[in-house]
Scaffold this motif. Structure first.
Motif, short mmCIF file in Angstrom:
data_model
loop_
_atom_site.label_atom_id
_atom_site.label_comp_id
_atom_site.label_asym_id
_atom_site.label_seq_id
_atom_site.Cartn_x
_atom_site.Cartn_y
_atom_site.Cartn_z
N ALA A 311 37.26 -9.37 -56.01
CA ALA A 311 37.13 -9.68 -54.58
C ALA A 311 35.81 -10.36 -54.26
CB ALA A 311 37.28 -8.40 -53.75
N ALA A 312 34.78 -10.13 -55.10
CA ALA A 312 33.46 -10.70 -54.84
C ALA A 312 33.08 -11.80 -55.82
CB ALA A 312 32.39 -9.60 -54.89
N HIS A 313 33.92 -12.05 -56.82
CA HIS A 313 33.55 -12.98 -57.89
C HIS A 313 33.23 -14.39 -57.40
CE1 HIS A 313 35.30 -10.62 -61.56
NE2 HIS A 313 34.20 -10.10 -61.07
N LYS A 314 34.06 -14.92 -56.52
CA LYS A 314 33.89 -16.31 -56.09
C LYS A 314 32.53 -16.53 -55.43
CE LYS A 314 36.11 -20.02 -53.45
NZ LYS A 314 37.30 -20.39 -52.62
N LYS A 315 32.16 -15.64 -54.51
CA LYS A 315 30.90 -15.82 -53.79
C LYS A 315 29.70 -15.48 -54.66
CE LYS A 315 32.59 -15.47 -49.05
NZ LYS A 315 32.47 -14.80 -47.73
N LEU A 316 29.82 -14.46 -55.49
CA LEU A 316 28.72 -14.15 -56.41
C LEU A 316 28.52 -15.28 -57.41
CD1 LEU A 316 29.32 -10.35 -57.17
CD2 LEU A 316 27.54 -11.35 -55.71
N ALA A 317 29.61 -15.88 -57.85
CA ALA A 317 29.50 -17.01 -58.77
C ALA A 317 28.80 -18.19 -58.10
CB ALA A 317 30.90 -17.42 -59.25
N ARG A 318 29.12 -18.42 -56.84
CA ARG A 318 28.48 -19.50 -56.11
C ARG A 318 26.97 -19.24 -56.01
NH1 ARG A 318 31.06 -19.61 -50.83
NH2 ARG A 318 32.89 -20.24 -52.02
#
Length: 415
Positions: A311-318
C-alpha cells in the motif's frame, strides 16, 4: 477493521481532502532573531508575556538572550519552567493560573514540542475558560482566538511552531490525546540555530527522526496537496543531508540551520496532510510510559512503513528516487531500500530497535487509544483496526530473557 468502518474512514478522509483548499490554514510569520521579538510585541501593544519552557532549557540558560532583549525594551516576562516531557493537564492549569495571576497579555513557547504543546493548551484554556482540556480532544473544539502566541523551537523535530495540534497527557488517567484547531497555529515563529547548538547528540537524533516521520507520513498519506508534497520532499532531503552532521557536531551552524528549516517544512506538510499510525502508536506509548515522542517515532517509523506493505510502496519508492537512495525501477525494491536507509540512520545514531517497558497487559488498551486517535482522521495508506495495531507494539517491544520462551508462542512479538 470491519468493512463499514473502513468505508466511513475513507469517506471522512475524502471529504476532508476536498475541503482542504477552503479551510483556514495559515503559516506563522517568521521573526528574524531574538532582537526583533520586542518590536513584534509592541506592535500588538503587549507589555507582559508568559514564557513557557521546561527545566532543561531554563537551566541551560537558553532563554537568557531573549529575556535580555525583552528587558531592554521594557517588556515584562513571567516564566513557567516546569513543563514535563509529555506535558500534562496539570502543567497547563499551573501555567494558565500563572498567566492570569500576573496579568500577562501573550504567550511565548520556548523549547521543544512539549513546551509548545503546553503553551498552546494554555492558550486554549484562556480562550475557553469554562471548557476542560479533555472536552477539546479531537478536531475543532476551541473555536475562539487564543492570546498572541510566539514559538521558539529549541529542537529541530517537532514542527510544533507551525501546527494546529497540541498533544496533552491527562494527569489522572495518563491518557495522551491530541487537540486540533486552527486557532492553535502560532502567530509567529523564531528559527534561531544558536539555541540548538548544545543539544545532546541523542536528542538531536531522535528529534530529527521525529521531523523525518512528519514529512514521510504526510507524503505517503492520501490527503496531500502539491504544496505539502513539495514541503515534505524538501524536508526529507534536508534531513538526509544534515541530520548526521548535526548529530556528529552539535555546533555545525549550517546543519543546525537546515534542520530547523526541515522541521518547519515538515510541520507545514503534516499540518495539512496529517500523519499516520506511527504517531498514533507513539502518542499512546508516551502517555502510558512517558517514552519521549521522538524516540518512539524513531523506533516505530521503519517498522510501520514495512508493515504497510504494498500500500505504501509506490510513494516510498518515489521518495527513494527523489532523494537518491535508490535508482531501481521496481517500486518494491526502491521502497525497501528507502526503509533500509532509515534503519541505517537509526543505527548510525545509536537509536535502539526496540522500546523498553511495554507491558503485554497494556497493549490492548494502548491499541484502542491509537485506533481512536487515528481513525478516521489520519489518511493512512492502509486502514488498521486495534488488532493490527497491537502488532506494532509487539514488534518494538523490548523482550527480556525470561520472556523469550513465552513469546515464542506468539509470532507477532519481536524478540
Amino acid at each position: 477493521m470491519n468493512t463499514f468502518k473502513k468505508i466511513y474512514c475513507r469517506i471522512f478522509q475524502t471529504c476532508f481532502r476536498i475541503a482542504l483548499p477552503f479551510l483556514p490554514y495559515r503559516e506563522p510569520e517568521l521573526i528574524d532573531g531574538f532582537k526583533n521579538v520586542p518590536a513584534v510585541l509592541k506592535k500588538h501593544h503587549i507589555s507582559h508575556i508568559l514564557l513557557v519552557t521546561d527545566p532543561g532549557v531554563y537551566k541551560l540558560g537558553l532563554t537568557k538572550p531573549l529575556e535580555k532583549q525583552l528587558s531592554k525594551s521594557q517588556i515584562s516576562c513571567t516564566i513557567y519552567k516546569d513543563t514535563v516531557a509529555n506535558p500534562t493537564s496539570a502543567n497547563v492549569e499551573d501555567a494558565k493560573d500563572l498567566y492570569l495571576d500576573h496579568e500577562c497579555q501573550a504567550l511565548l513557547a520556548f523549547g521543544g514540542g512539549s513546551s509548545m504543546d503546553c503553551a498552546k493548551a494554555v492558550g486554549a484554556r484562556l480562550a475557553r475558560p469554562h471548557k476542560s482540556l479533555s472536552k477539546m480532544e479531537g478536531i475543532l473544539k476551541i473555536w475562539h482566538r487564543l492570546p498572541l502566541l510566539i514559538a521558539v523551537p529549541t529542537t529541530a523535530g517537532t514542527g510544533s511552531e507551525t501546527t494546529l495540534a497540541a498533544v496533552i497527557t491527562d494527569a489522572d488517567t495518563h491518557h495522551k490525546y491530541a487537540i486540533n484547531d486552527f486557532n492553535l497555529i502560532p502567530d509567529y515563529a523564531v528559527l534561531e540555530p544558536s539555541v540548538t547548538y548544545g543539544l545532546p547528540p541523542q536528542l538531536t537524533a531522535t528529534t530529527g527522526m521525529d521531523a523525518l516521520t512528519h514529512a514521510i507520513e504526510a507524503y505517503i498519506g492520501r490527503s496531500t496537496t502539491k504544496q505539502t508534497r513539495s514541503a515534505a520532499v524538501e524536508a526529507i532531503q534536508l534531513i538526509f543531508a544534515n541530520l548526521q552532521n548535526a548529530y556528529n557536531n552539535g555546533n555545525d551552524k549550517t546543519a543546525r540551520h537546515h534542520m530547523l528549516r526541515a522541521s518547519y517544512l515538515a510541520g507545514t506538510a503534516f499540518t495539512k496532510s496529517y500523519v499516520g499510525y506511527v504517531h498514533a502508536v507513539a502518542h499512546s506509548l508516551g502517555g502510558c510510559y512517558g517514552i519521549p515522542h521522538g524516540l518512539a517515532n524513531s523506533v516505530l517509523l521503519p517498522v510501520t512503513l514495512e508493515a504497510y506493505g504494498t500500500a505504501a510502496h509506490k510513494k516510498l519508492a518515489r521518495l527513494a528516487r527523489l532523494t537518491g537512495i535508490s535508482d531501481s525501477d521496481l517500486d518494491a525494491v526502491a521502497a525497501g531500500e528507502f526503509i533500509r536507509h532509515i534503519r541505517n540512520m537509526n543505527l548510525s545514531m545509536n537509536i535502539p530497535e526496540t522500546l523498553d517497558g511495554i507491558r503485554n497487559e497494556d497493549i490492548p488498551k494502548l491499541a484502542r487509544y491509537a485506533d481512536k486517535e487515528a481513525n478516521p482522521l489520519y489518511p493512512v495508506p492502509v486502514l488498521w483496526g486495534p488488532s493490527k495495531l497491537e502488532q506494532m507494539y509487539h514488534l518494538v517491544q523490548e523482550v527480556n530473557e525470561n520472556d523469550r520462551s513465552r513469546n515464542s508462542e506468539h509470532p507477532g512479538k519481536a524478540a
